[in-house]
Design a protein around this motif. Structure first.
Motif, PDB file in Angstrom:
ATOM      1  N   UNK A  44       0.826  -1.209   0.000  1.00  0.00           N
ATOM      2  CA  UNK A  44       0.000   0.000   0.000  1.00  0.00           C
ATOM      3  C   UNK A  44       0.862   1.261   0.000  1.00  0.00           C
ATOM      4  N   UNK A  45       2.025   1.185   0.626  1.00  0.00           N
ATOM      5  CA  UNK A  45       2.938   2.326   0.680  1.00  0.00           C
ATOM      6  C   UNK A  45       3.734   2.466  -0.610  1.00  0.00           C
ATOM      7  N   UNK A  46       3.629   1.484  -1.511  1.00  0.00           N
ATOM      8  CA  UNK A  46       4.321   1.550  -2.785  1.00  0.00           C
ATOM      9  C   UNK A  46       5.699   0.927  -2.784  1.00  0.00           C
ATOM     10  N   UNK A  47       5.990   0.136  -1.778  1.00  0.00           N
ATOM     11  CA  UNK A  47       7.305  -0.510  -1.710  1.00  0.00           C
ATOM     12  C   UNK A  47       7.426  -1.556  -2.815  1.00  0.00           C
ATOM     13  N   UNK A  48       8.571  -1.567  -3.467  1.00  0.00           N
ATOM     14  CA  UNK A  48       8.814  -2.548  -4.524  1.00  0.00           C
ATOM     15  C   UNK A  48       9.064  -3.943  -3.949  1.00  0.00           C
ATOM     16  N   UNK A  49       9.511  -3.980  -2.689  1.00  0.00           N
ATOM     17  CA  UNK A  49       9.773  -5.266  -2.022  1.00  0.00           C
ATOM     18  C   UNK A  49       9.463  -5.104  -0.538  1.00  0.00           C
ATOM     19  N   UNK A  50       9.516  -6.191   0.190  1.00  0.00           N
ATOM     20  CA  UNK A  50       9.224  -6.167   1.621  1.00  0.00           C
ATOM     21  C   UNK A  50      10.228  -5.267   2.342  1.00  0.00           C
ATOM     22  N   UNK A  51       9.701  -4.363   3.143  1.00  0.00           N
ATOM     23  CA  UNK A  51      10.566  -3.500   3.943  1.00  0.00           C
ATOM     24  C   UNK A  51      10.942  -4.266   5.205  1.00  0.00           C
ATOM     25  N   UNK A  52      12.224  -4.278   5.512  1.00  0.00           N
ATOM     26  CA  UNK A  52      12.689  -5.109   6.621  1.00  0.00           C
ATOM     27  C   UNK A  52      13.184  -4.312   7.819  1.00  0.00           C
ATOM     28  N   UNK A  53      13.133  -2.986   7.710  1.00  0.00           N
ATOM     29  CA  UNK A  53      13.586  -2.196   8.851  1.00  0.00           C
ATOM     30  C   UNK A  53      12.770  -0.909   8.968  1.00  0.00           C
ATOM     31  N   UNK A  54      12.798  -0.341  10.131  1.00  0.00           N
ATOM     32  CA  UNK A  54      12.119   0.934  10.357  1.00  0.00           C
ATOM     33  C   UNK A  54      12.739   2.012   9.471  1.00  0.00           C
ATOM     34  N   UNK A  55      14.037   1.931   9.292  1.00  0.00           N
ATOM     35  CA  UNK A  55      14.759   2.907   8.449  1.00  0.00           C
ATOM     36  C   UNK A  55      14.253   2.871   7.011  1.00  0.00           C
ATOM     37  N   UNK A  56      14.017   1.675   6.477  1.00  0.00           N
ATOM     38  CA  UNK A  56      13.485   1.563   5.120  1.00  0.00           C
ATOM     39  C   UNK A  56      12.088   2.188   5.026  1.00  0.00           C
ATOM     40  N   UNK A  57      11.272   1.954   6.025  1.00  0.00           N
ATOM     41  CA  UNK A  57       9.924   2.546   6.052  1.00  0.00           C
ATOM     42  C   UNK A  57      10.001   4.063   6.076  1.00  0.00           C
ATOM     43  N   UNK A  58      10.869   4.586   6.924  1.00  0.00           N
ATOM     44  CA  UNK A  58      11.020   6.030   7.028  1.00  0.00           C
ATOM     45  C   UNK A  58      11.499   6.628   5.708  1.00  0.00           C
ATOM     46  N   UNK A  59      12.453   5.977   5.072  1.00  0.00           N
ATOM     47  CA  UNK A  59      12.993   6.463   3.804  1.00  0.00           C
ATOM     48  C   UNK A  59      11.883   6.553   2.756  1.00  0.00           C
ATOM     49  N   UNK A  60      11.057   5.519   2.679  1.00  0.00           N
ATOM     50  CA  UNK A  60       9.955   5.511   1.723  1.00  0.00           C
ATOM     51  C   UNK A  60       8.930   6.588   2.057  1.00  0.00           C
ATOM     52  N   UNK A  61       8.587   6.709   3.335  1.00  0.00           N
ATOM     53  CA  UNK A  61       7.608   7.719   3.742  1.00  0.00           C
ATOM     54  C   UNK A  61       8.091   9.132   3.450  1.00  0.00           C
ATOM     55  N   UNK A  62       9.353   9.419   3.754  1.00  0.00           N
ATOM     56  CA  UNK A  62       9.878  10.756   3.505  1.00  0.00           C
ATOM     57  C   UNK A  62      10.007  11.045   2.009  1.00  0.00           C
ATOM     58  N   UNK A  63      10.334  10.043   1.209  1.00  0.00           N
ATOM     59  CA  UNK A  63      10.386  10.230  -0.243  1.00  0.00           C
ATOM     60  C   UNK A  63       8.995  10.560  -0.776  1.00  0.00           C
ATOM     61  N   UNK A  64       7.975   9.846  -0.291  1.00  0.00           N
ATOM     62  CA  UNK A  64       6.603  10.142  -0.693  1.00  0.00           C
ATOM     63  C   UNK A  64       6.182  11.520  -0.238  1.00  0.00           C
ATOM     64  N   UNK A  65       6.550  11.894   0.966  1.00  0.00           N
ATOM     65  CA  UNK A  65       6.227  13.225   1.490  1.00  0.00           C
ATOM     66  C   UNK A  65       6.859  14.302   0.621  1.00  0.00           C
ATOM     67  N   UNK A  66       8.113  14.105   0.245  1.00  0.00           N
ATOM     68  CA  UNK A  66       8.793  15.084  -0.603  1.00  0.00           C
ATOM     69  C   UNK A  66       8.072  15.244  -1.955  1.00  0.00           C
ATOM     70  N   UNK A  67       7.612  14.131  -2.528  1.00  0.00           N
ATOM     71  CA  UNK A  67       6.860  14.210  -3.789  1.00  0.00           C
ATOM     72  C   UNK A  67       5.565  14.979  -3.598  1.00  0.00           C
ATOM     73  N   UNK A  68       4.867  14.690  -2.519  1.00  0.00           N
ATOM     74  CA  UNK A  68       3.576  15.348  -2.271  1.00  0.00           C
ATOM     75  C   UNK A  68       3.713  16.840  -2.008  1.00  0.00           C
ATOM     76  N   UNK A  69       4.823  17.234  -1.426  1.00  0.00           N
ATOM     77  CA  UNK A  69       5.016  18.646  -1.093  1.00  0.00           C
ATOM     78  C   UNK A  69       5.907  19.354  -2.100  1.00  0.00           C
ATOM     79  N   UNK A  70       6.242  18.647  -3.194  1.00  0.00           N
ATOM     80  CA  UNK A  70       7.087  19.214  -4.262  1.00  0.00           C
ATOM     81  C   UNK A  70       8.441  19.681  -3.768  1.00  0.00           C
ATOM     82  N   UNK A  71       9.022  18.959  -2.816  1.00  0.00           N
ATOM     83  CA  UNK A  71      10.352  19.303  -2.306  1.00  0.00           C
ATOM     84  C   UNK A  71      11.392  18.422  -2.927  1.00  0.00           C
TER      85      UNK A  71
END
Length: 71
Positions: A44-71
């Motif tokens: 649902x978060x758009x991960x290409x593969x299973x995320x195995x760490x909190x760091x991977x989740x955060x990286x994906x979330x912040x990348x999505x946030x940057x896209x949404x806010x045009x940063x």
């Protein structure tokens, strides 16, 4: 989501929540249910593969946030 029903807490109502989530004693059914839920959330978060760490989740979330806010 129906994977959670019939697993862990439903099968072992005598256990406390702390007992269910003790990493050394988690029921295999509960581990399996959480793994299935994690896979669905990752998709649902758009991960290409299973995320195995909190760091991977955060990286994906912040990348999505940057896209949404045009940063």
């Amino acid at each position: 989501m129906s994977t959670f029903r019939g697993s862990g807490p439903a099968l072992h109502p005598e256990r406390s929540l702390a007992e269910h989530y003790n990493p050394l004693a988690m029921a295999p059914e509960l581990v399996k249910a959480h793994d299935a839920l994690d896979r669905e959330v990752d998709k649902a978060m758009g991960a290409a593969r299973k995320l195995t760490s909190e760091r991977q989740c955060q990286k994906l979330l912040f990348a999505d946030y940057a896209k949404l806010t045009n940063n």
